[in-house]
Structure formats: structure tokens, C-alpha cells
Design a protein around this motif. Structure first.
Motif, mmCIF file in Angstrom:
data_model
loop_
_atom_site.group_PDB
_atom_site.id
_atom_site.type_symbol
_atom_site.label_atom_id
_atom_site.label_comp_id
_atom_site.label_asym_id
_atom_site.label_seq_id
_atom_site.Cartn_x
_atom_site.Cartn_y
_atom_site.Cartn_z
ATOM 1 N N ASP A 66 23.891 47.761 3.280
ATOM 2 C CA ASP A 66 23.643 46.334 3.462
ATOM 3 C C ASP A 66 24.929 45.517 3.398
ATOM 4 O O ASP A 66 25.079 44.521 4.121
ATOM 5 C CB ASP A 66 22.640 45.820 2.437
ATOM 6 C CG ASP A 66 21.198 46.104 2.836
ATOM 7 O OD1 ASP A 66 20.973 46.612 3.956
ATOM 8 O OD2 ASP A 66 20.296 45.825 2.026
ATOM 9 N N ARG A 69 26.542 46.125 6.806
ATOM 10 C CA ARG A 69 25.687 45.535 7.836
ATOM 11 C C ARG A 69 25.817 44.012 7.849
ATOM 12 O O ARG A 69 25.963 43.396 8.913
ATOM 13 C CB ARG A 69 24.225 45.933 7.603
ATOM 14 C CG ARG A 69 23.247 45.061 8.374
ATOM 15 C CD ARG A 69 21.834 45.604 8.448
ATOM 16 N NE ARG A 69 21.225 46.070 7.223
ATOM 17 C CZ ARG A 69 20.007 46.624 7.165
ATOM 18 N NH1 ARG A 69 19.293 46.773 8.272
ATOM 19 N NH2 ARG A 69 19.512 47.042 6.030
ATOM 20 N N ASP A 70 25.774 43.396 6.671
ATOM 21 C CA ASP A 70 25.820 41.940 6.599
ATOM 22 C C ASP A 70 27.194 41.392 6.963
ATOM 23 O O ASP A 70 27.301 40.319 7.568
ATOM 24 C CB ASP A 70 25.421 41.475 5.205
ATOM 25 C CG ASP A 70 23.956 41.738 4.893
ATOM 26 O OD1 ASP A 70 23.189 42.007 5.845
ATOM 27 O OD2 ASP A 70 23.590 41.680 3.710
ATOM 28 N N ARG A 83 12.604 56.270 6.838
ATOM 29 C CA ARG A 83 12.743 54.817 6.930
ATOM 30 C C ARG A 83 12.441 54.139 5.598
ATOM 31 O O ARG A 83 13.048 53.110 5.259
ATOM 32 C CB ARG A 83 11.835 54.265 8.039
ATOM 33 C CG ARG A 83 10.356 54.502 7.846
ATOM 34 C CD ARG A 83 9.562 54.078 9.079
ATOM 35 N NE ARG A 83 8.125 54.232 8.922
ATOM 36 C CZ ARG A 83 7.479 55.384 9.138
ATOM 37 N NH1 ARG A 83 8.173 56.459 9.527
ATOM 38 N NH2 ARG A 83 6.181 55.457 8.974
ATOM 39 N N GLU A 84 11.513 54.697 4.808
ATOM 40 C CA GLU A 84 11.173 54.093 3.522
ATOM 41 C C GLU A 84 12.192 54.427 2.437
ATOM 42 O O GLU A 84 12.233 53.747 1.401
ATOM 43 C CB GLU A 84 9.780 54.533 3.092
ATOM 44 C CG GLU A 84 8.654 54.066 4.013
ATOM 45 C CD GLU A 84 7.289 54.525 3.530
ATOM 46 O OE1 GLU A 84 7.221 55.118 2.441
ATOM 47 O OE2 GLU A 84 6.302 54.287 4.248
ATOM 48 N N LEU A 87 14.682 51.806 1.020
ATOM 49 C CA LEU A 87 14.159 50.786 0.123
ATOM 50 C C LEU A 87 13.730 51.328 -1.233
ATOM 51 O O LEU A 87 13.532 50.551 -2.173
ATOM 52 C CB LEU A 87 12.940 50.094 0.749
ATOM 53 C CG LEU A 87 13.079 49.291 2.032
ATOM 54 C CD1 LEU A 87 13.270 50.161 3.253
ATOM 55 C CD2 LEU A 87 11.840 48.414 2.211
ATOM 56 N N ASN A 88 13.576 52.637 -1.351
ATOM 57 C CA ASN A 88 12.895 53.228 -2.494
ATOM 58 C C ASN A 88 13.830 54.134 -3.301
ATOM 59 O O ASN A 88 14.163 55.230 -2.852
ATOM 60 C CB ASN A 88 11.683 54.023 -2.000
ATOM 61 C CG ASN A 88 10.783 54.475 -3.125
ATOM 62 O OD1 ASN A 88 11.230 54.768 -4.231
ATOM 63 N ND2 ASN A 88 9.486 54.563 -2.847
ATOM 64 N N GLN A 104 18.630 49.994 -3.237
ATOM 65 C CA GLN A 104 17.533 49.409 -2.470
ATOM 66 C C GLN A 104 18.122 48.581 -1.330
ATOM 67 O O GLN A 104 18.650 47.492 -1.563
ATOM 68 C CB GLN A 104 16.644 48.536 -3.346
ATOM 69 C CG GLN A 104 15.835 49.309 -4.376
ATOM 70 C CD GLN A 104 14.996 48.400 -5.230
ATOM 71 O OE1 GLN A 104 15.500 47.718 -6.124
ATOM 72 N NE2 GLN A 104 13.701 48.369 -4.947
ATOM 73 N N ASN A 105 18.067 49.109 -0.131
ATOM 74 C CA ASN A 105 18.505 48.391 1.056
ATOM 75 C C ASN A 105 17.312 47.794 1.777
ATOM 76 O O ASN A 105 16.162 48.126 1.503
ATOM 77 C CB ASN A 105 19.243 49.340 2.014
ATOM 78 C CG ASN A 105 20.568 49.808 1.460
ATOM 79 O OD1 ASN A 105 21.490 49.021 1.266
ATOM 80 N ND2 ASN A 105 20.674 51.110 1.195
ATOM 81 N N ARG A 106 17.594 46.948 2.726
ATOM 82 C CA ARG A 106 16.539 46.485 3.615
ATOM 83 C C ARG A 106 16.207 47.581 4.611
ATOM 84 O O ARG A 106 16.922 48.588 4.726
ATOM 85 C CB ARG A 106 16.991 45.218 4.359
ATOM 86 C CG ARG A 106 17.364 44.080 3.413
ATOM 87 C CD ARG A 106 17.554 42.781 4.189
ATOM 88 N NE ARG A 106 18.508 42.894 5.266
ATOM 89 C CZ ARG A 106 19.819 42.789 5.115
ATOM 90 N NH1 ARG A 106 20.348 42.630 3.903
ATOM 91 N NH2 ARG A 106 20.620 42.871 6.163
ATOM 92 N N GLU A 107 15.126 47.387 5.351
ATOM 93 C CA GLU A 107 14.734 48.367 6.355
ATOM 94 C C GLU A 107 15.810 48.511 7.430
ATOM 95 O O GLU A 107 16.563 47.572 7.699
ATOM 96 C CB GLU A 107 13.422 47.946 7.016
ATOM 97 C CG GLU A 107 12.221 48.016 6.110
ATOM 98 C CD GLU A 107 10.945 47.669 6.850
ATOM 99 O OE1 GLU A 107 11.030 47.294 8.043
ATOM 100 O OE2 GLU A 107 9.869 47.774 6.246
ATOM 101 N N ASP A 109 17.198 48.733 11.218
ATOM 102 C CA ASP A 109 16.856 47.965 12.417
ATOM 103 C C ASP A 109 16.193 48.839 13.471
ATOM 104 O O ASP A 109 15.363 48.364 14.250
ATOM 105 C CB ASP A 109 18.121 47.322 12.983
ATOM 106 C CG ASP A 109 18.781 46.400 11.973
ATOM 107 O OD1 ASP A 109 18.344 45.252 11.850
ATOM 108 O OD2 ASP A 109 19.720 46.855 11.272
#
Length: 212
Positions: A66, A69-70, A83-84, A87-88, A104-107, A109
Motif C-alpha cells: 500500500d 501503491r499510494d 485476493r483475501e 487483507l487478512n 493488512q493491505n487493501r484489495e 486492483d
């Protein structure tokens, strides 16, 4: 012509790879930690990131996702099987080790669902699903440039561990045999940890692959 830079990052020294073309566009593979170091390299080299590609979603390969990415506003790609995991912390393993932060990242893209040729900007490569170390492990094959980024599937004279979430030794060895050892012998293998190797060297000297 593509240039590949290797950066061992974080407490487990996970290899992050930055692959750039002659125009300075680049792909970032497995930004596992130390986002500021990755960002500094890209800024110093005046590179233009176009995507983050993940070989799999164990915590040591995704810790800086993240942040990077950001910073550059670029998309993240991962296999749909994991994919999960981004976040987990229970799935990506970060919750299991004392002293490490929960990752914990965002999903992502984009979720990779099929093998085959893929193009991102000027980069053309092949995605091969190589499960065994984890169910969503993938390898990125740059046939024209003679190298592959394989994550923790295959190492120099070793193979990925299979005692983590979704690991399977039989599946891992099949992935290596069917998806990696079928590459040209001269293909350079860039693993998730440790030094690079070649397909030929692993056929000849990898004790885990006797019989292949």
C-alpha cells in the motif's frame, strides 16, 4: 532491453525486484517491506512505475504494497486464490509471528484468473500459476529477456516450504516440473529469497528435484 534490480528487504530479506525498460518504465515485484527504500530507488533512478505484481501474498512479500501503491498511484495484481490474503493477517501469516506487525493491505486492483500472455504498458510477459508453496503462487516469465520471477516456488538448490497455509509438496514439485523446468535451460530464475540461478543449474544440482 529490460534491466532488473534486486533488493532484499525486511527481516527475512525477501527479494523485491524492479524491472525497467529503456524508457524508464518499471514493474515492481513483491514489495515486501521498507517502502521508503523502494520509493527512494525509483525516484533516484527517475523511473516511472506502472504496476505492482505479486508472486503470492505471504506477509514478507506484501508489507510495502500500500505504501508503494499510494506513492505512485499504480495498480496491484495478485492471483485470485489469494485476493483475501492481502487483507487478512491470519491468511498472510503475519499474525503468527510475535514481534511482527499485522499486515493488512487493501484489495488488489486486479485478480489474475488465467495463465497466458499479459501486457502492461511496454512489458510483455507470461503468467504461469505455480501453486504448492501457496495456492495462489504465480511466476512471471519474460521469455524474450531470458528470465523469470518465481517467488518462493523455486530457489537455488532448494524449493519453497509447504508447511504454511495451503501448502502442498506434491503440487509444488509438479508446478516446478511442469511450469519452470520446461523453460529454456539458460533462463535466469529470480527467487523470493537468496541468489538467482538458472533452469539448467537446478536440473543438475537441486537435491529436491532428483528424478525430474
Amino acid at each position: 532491453m529490460l534491466t532488473i534490480h534486486t533488493y532484499p528487504l525486511g527481516p527475512i530479506q525477501t527479494n523485491c525486484y524492479i524491472v525497467n525498460d529503456d524508457e524508464g518504465n518499471c514493474l515492481i515485484f513483491d514489495p515486501g517491506d521498507e517502502a521508503e527504500r523502494i520509493i527512494r530507488h525509483i525516484d533516484e533512478k527517475e523511473l516511472n512505475p506502472v504496476a505492482i505484481l505479486l508472486t503470492h501474498a505471504h506477509f514478507d512479500h506484501i508489507g510495502a504494497v500500500d505504501g508503494v501503491r499510494d506513492q505512485f498511484s499504480i495498480p496491484v495484481y495478485i492471483h485470485e486464490e489469494e485476493r483475501e490474503w492481502l487483507l487478512n493477517p491470519e491468511l498472510n501469516g503475519s499474525a503468527k509471528y510475535a514481534g511482527l506487525p499485522n499486515i493488512q493491505n487493501r484489495e488488489a486492483d486486479f485478480n489474475l484468473r488465467q495463465e497466458g500472455k499479459m501486457t502492461i504498458g511496454s512489458f510483455e510477459f507470461e503468467v504461469r500459476h505455480t501453486p504448492g508453496h501457496s495456492p495462489g503462487s504465480v511466476s512471471y516469465i519474460f521469455e524474450a529477456s531470458g528470465f523469470a520471477v518465481v517467488g518462493d516456488t523455486l530457489f537455488k538448490q532448494s524449493v519453497g516450504r509447504t508447511d504454511l497455509q495451503g501448502g502442498n509438496t506434491t503440487v509444488l514439485l509438479s508446478s516446478i516440473h511442469d511450469k519452470l523446468l520446461t523453460l529454456d535451460d539458460e533462463t535466469i530464475i529470480y527467487p523470493g529469497h537468496g541468489p538467482a540461478t538458472t533452469v539448467e543449474d537446478e536440473k543438475d544440482a537441486n537435491p529436491f528435484l532428483n528424478g525430474f
